[in-house]
Structures are given as C-alpha cells and as structure tokens.
Design an enzyme around this catalytic site. Structure first.
Site, PDB file in Angstrom:
ATOM      1  N   SER A  64       0.831  -1.208   0.000  1.00  0.00           N
ATOM      2  CA  SER A  64       0.000   0.000   0.000  1.00  0.00           C
ATOM      3  C   SER A  64       0.863   1.255   0.000  1.00  0.00           C
ATOM      4  O   SER A  64       2.010   1.251   0.457  1.00  0.00           O
ATOM      5  CB  SER A  64      -0.899   0.020   1.229  1.00  0.00           C
ATOM      6  OG  SER A  64      -1.759  -1.087   1.242  1.00  0.00           O
TER       7      SER A  64
HETATM    8  N1  SAH Z   1      -0.913  -4.142   3.918  1.00  0.00           N
HETATM    9  C1  SAH Z   1      -0.413  -4.776   2.738  1.00  0.00           C
HETATM   10  C2  SAH Z   1      -1.447  -4.644   1.622  1.00  0.00           C
HETATM   11  C3  SAH Z   1      -1.299  -5.659   0.593  1.00  0.00           C
HETATM   12  S1  SAH Z   1      -2.524  -5.632  -0.665  1.00  0.00           S
HETATM   13  C4  SAH Z   1       0.889  -4.115   2.300  1.00  0.00           C
HETATM   14  O1  SAH Z   1       1.006  -2.905   2.444  1.00  0.00           O
HETATM   15  O2  SAH Z   1       1.758  -4.794   1.787  1.00  0.00           O
HETATM   16  C5  SAH Z   1      -3.828  -6.572   0.038  1.00  0.00           C
HETATM   17  C6  SAH Z   1      -3.485  -7.940   0.547  1.00  0.00           C
HETATM   18  O3  SAH Z   1      -4.691  -8.557   0.985  1.00  0.00           O
HETATM   19  C7  SAH Z   1      -2.888  -8.877  -0.491  1.00  0.00           C
HETATM   20  O4  SAH Z   1      -1.722  -9.446   0.011  1.00  0.00           O
HETATM   21  C8  SAH Z   1      -3.978  -9.922  -0.701  1.00  0.00           C
HETATM   22  O5  SAH Z   1      -3.479 -11.198  -1.062  1.00  0.00           O
HETATM   23  C9  SAH Z   1      -4.661  -9.931   0.652  1.00  0.00           C
HETATM   24  N2  SAH Z   1      -6.039 -10.422   0.633  1.00  0.00           N
HETATM   25  C10 SAH Z   1      -6.954 -10.262  -0.342  1.00  0.00           C
HETATM   26  N3  SAH Z   1      -8.113 -10.865  -0.022  1.00  0.00           N
HETATM   27  C11 SAH Z   1      -7.936 -11.412   1.203  1.00  0.00           C
HETATM   28  C12 SAH Z   1      -8.763 -12.184   2.071  1.00  0.00           C
HETATM   29  N4  SAH Z   1     -10.015 -12.512   1.735  1.00  0.00           N
HETATM   30  N5  SAH Z   1      -8.252 -12.584   3.259  1.00  0.00           N
HETATM   31  C13 SAH Z   1      -6.972 -12.258   3.618  1.00  0.00           C
HETATM   32  N6  SAH Z   1      -6.141 -11.552   2.827  1.00  0.00           N
HETATM   33  C14 SAH Z   1      -6.608 -11.135   1.629  1.00  0.00           C
END
Ligand code: SAH
Length: 213
Positions: A64
């Site tokens: 993010s």
């Molecule tokens: N906070 C993280 C954001 C990553 S993007 C960062 O800054 O790196 C969002 C993340 O949510 C991804 O890794 C994706 O695989 C995960 N995600 C998507 N759907 C999900 C779900 N249903 N349960 C858990 N994680 C999920």
C-alpha cells in the site's frame, strides 16, 4: 539489500511528505522513519521505495501507499498492547507499522505465496506478530476474538459481519468498502448491538479476494 544512511535520509523525507499530507501522529511518523520499506519490495523498485506510492509485490498484489498505511494507522489510534487483527498481510509493511506501535498483531493472508514469504521475512527484521495466519479474512479470527482494532488492507465489496462481531465494545474496524475505488469506513462498536459509522474519503486498494467455501 542493505539499509544505509541514504535510505534513512529518504525515510525522513517521506515522513515529512506524510506530515504535509495531514499525518500528525508522531508514533506513526516515527515508524515510517524507522522501517526499511525498500526491503519490502522487489529490488528493481528500490530507488522508488521512499516515494509516496504503492508498488507491485508478489502474486499480483501491491504494497500500500505509505500515506494510506499512515492514515489507517493514525485513524485506528493504536495503543500499546492493543490486540489488532490485520486482514491482508501482503508485504508486511503495515504489519511492521502496527508492531512499531506496540500492538499485539494477528495478521491474515489469503495467498499462500505471500503468507510464506512475509512470515519468513518479517521476523528477520525483528518484527514478530503474535501470529501469521494463512486463511480467509472474510471470516476474521473467531478463536482469538474479541479485538481492540481490526484493519482491512484490501478493497472489500461489502462489510463482512464476522469482523464487526469480533470487535470489543469500544473497538474499531477500519475497512475500505467498494469495488473500483473504496470509501474508507470506520466502525466503532458502541455496545454489543450498536455501531457508529464514519466515512473518511476515497482510496484505491486491490480487491479483497472472494470468500472461499
Ligand atoms: N498491507 C499490505 C497490503 C497488501 S494488498 C501491504 O502494504 O503490503 C492486500 C493484501 O490482501 C494482499 O496481500 C492480498 O493477497 C490480501 N487479501 C486479499 N483478499 C484477502 C482475504 N479474503 N483474506 C486475507 N487476505 C486477503
């Protein structure tokens, strides 16, 4: 990759940029000054690591934007010792911020590749959540509920009921809700049955992946 004085300088600049954009919580700004974000992204993007931008990580996901991480962290008013559930571990950068704020963190990731990679990587930097969970964030983590704070870092098509029910009274859920773009939405549990809702502006996240049966 190494962490150098140059990286430290870039992190200080990034913290200034976030401050100019309205981040006032010093604990959050100090976390940004401290966490080596360049180590969380692919080395080909290293030179951009301290711009206020999202970047690709593995499995078509993104780390993010720092402003978004700082905004979510500040909005949740994370206190030392708060029990926090994070949905979407991804690169682990937001997890590291929560740990710098001295929260007790449970972090769920739905994609195995990222779960494996990040659960090995973060502890090497000294960031140790209570637990990394490979699972479906729509369900929350009933066995460890209730939580002081729940943070969702993917765009949710709707507000999953289990997440609301896993909050302590006085607890907060911060979740971006919507399809293409999302409205950052804060729920505060006022009583077992009452929730206060605040809409905090538009953001863009990768979509929260389908519920698995
Ligand atoms: N906070 C993280 C954001 C990553 S993007 C960062 O800054 O790196 C969002 C993340 O949510 C991804 O890794 C994706 O695989 C995960 N995600 C998507 N759907 C999900 C779900 N249903 N349960 C858990 N994680 C999920």
């Amino acid at each position: 990759m190494r962490d150098t004085a140059k990286h430290q300088g870039l992190r200080n600049q990034l913290a200034n940029v976030l401050q100019a954009k309205g981040i006032t919580d010093n604990n959050v700004l100090n976390a940004v000054r401290k966490i080596p974000r360049h180590l969380f992204i692919d080395s080909s993007f290293e030179s951009h690591a301290y711009q206020d931008k999202a970047f690709p990580i593995a499995a078509d996901q993104t780390i993010s934007q720092p402003y978004t991480v700082a905004f979510q962290s500040q909005t949740l008013k994370v206190n030392r010792g708060d029990k926090v559930l994070e949905i979407g571990t991804g690169s682990g950068y937001q997890t590291a911020v929560l740990l710098e704020l001295k929260a007790e963190v449970y972090s769920i990731e739905r994609q195995h590749e990222l779960f494996k990679k990040t659960s090995l990587f973060l502890p090497k930097l000294g960031y140790k959540p209570k637990k990394f969970i490979f699972g479906d964030g729509y369900k929350g983590l009933p066995e460890k509920a209730p939580f002081d704070k729940i943070i969702v870092t993917a765009g949710a098509p709707f507000v999953p009921k289990p997440l609301l029910s896993q909050l302590k009274v006085g607890g907060m859920l911060l979740i971006p809700v919507g399809d293409k773009t999302q409205i950052m939405t804060l729920f505060i549990r006022k009583s077992p049955k009452e929730f206060e809702k605040h809409e905090l502006g538009d953001f863009a996240f990768v979509p929260m992946l389908e519920e698995r049966n």
